[in-house]
Design an enzyme around this catalytic site. Structure first.
Site, short mmCIF file in Angstrom:
data_model
loop_
_atom_site.label_atom_id
_atom_site.label_comp_id
_atom_site.label_asym_id
_atom_site.label_seq_id
_atom_site.Cartn_x
_atom_site.Cartn_y
_atom_site.Cartn_z
N GLU A 1 7.71 1.01 5.04
CA GLU A 1 7.16 -0.01 5.92
C GLU A 1 7.35 -1.37 5.26
OE1 GLU A 1 2.95 -1.16 8.19
OE2 GLU A 1 2.90 0.21 6.48
N HIS B 1 4.07 7.14 3.66
CA HIS B 1 5.01 6.03 3.50
C HIS B 1 4.52 5.06 2.42
CE1 HIS B 1 2.23 4.14 6.53
NE2 HIS B 1 2.48 3.04 5.85
N HIS C 1 0.82 -1.20 0.00
CA HIS C 1 0.00 0.00 0.00
C HIS C 1 0.85 1.26 0.00
CE1 HIS C 1 0.50 -0.64 4.43
NE2 HIS C 1 0.59 0.69 4.45
#
Length: 134
Positions: free
Chosen positions: A130, A79, A7
């Site tokens: 991440e 992010h 994502h």
């Protein structure tokens, strides 16, 4: 080691308005808000055919997203999240290359109920990364 893009997270100053924009203007499938107290955020996932968008909103005044929104009052990309098969092996490899893992270095459970780690943006061209174990 790196897998697919899981994502892209976007910090937003108004979660309801941002969710409505994705649903109404773009016709996207918008999930329900979910509080993530361990990360200090409320998230909404937007389902796309090949990935997701994660809308981030501060859960409370201690949220790390507050600082981001102070610097970027209109919101913005916060992010990117990549999938990995083994988060501990990925962490150890990254640390051996000089990459900095944020926090204690131990995975936390993320919004998808899977272990996640964050990597320092200064080590990745200014982008907070991440990693999520799949």
């Amino acid at each position: 080691m790196i897998g697919r893009l899981n994502h892209v997270a976007i910090a937003v100053p108004d979660l309801e308005a941002a969710s409505a924009q994705y649903a109404n203007a773009l016709g996207a499938k918008v999930g329900a808000p979910q509080d993530e107290p361990d990360h200090g955020v409320t998230v909404v996932f937007i389902e796309l055919p090949n990935t997701k968008i994660e809308l981030l909103y501060p859960l409370d005044e201690n949220s790390p997203i507050n600082g981001f929104l102070e610097k970027n009052p209109s919101g913005g990309i916060h992010h990117v999240c990549y999938e990995v098969d083994d988060i501990l092996a990925a962490r150890d490899h990254l640390k051996s290359t000089g990459a900095r893992v944020l926090g204690t270095g131990e995975p936390k459970i993320g919004a998808h109920g899977k272990p996640v780690l964050f990597l320092h943006p200064k080590d990745f061209n200014g982008c907070l990364v991440e990693l999520e174990q799949v």
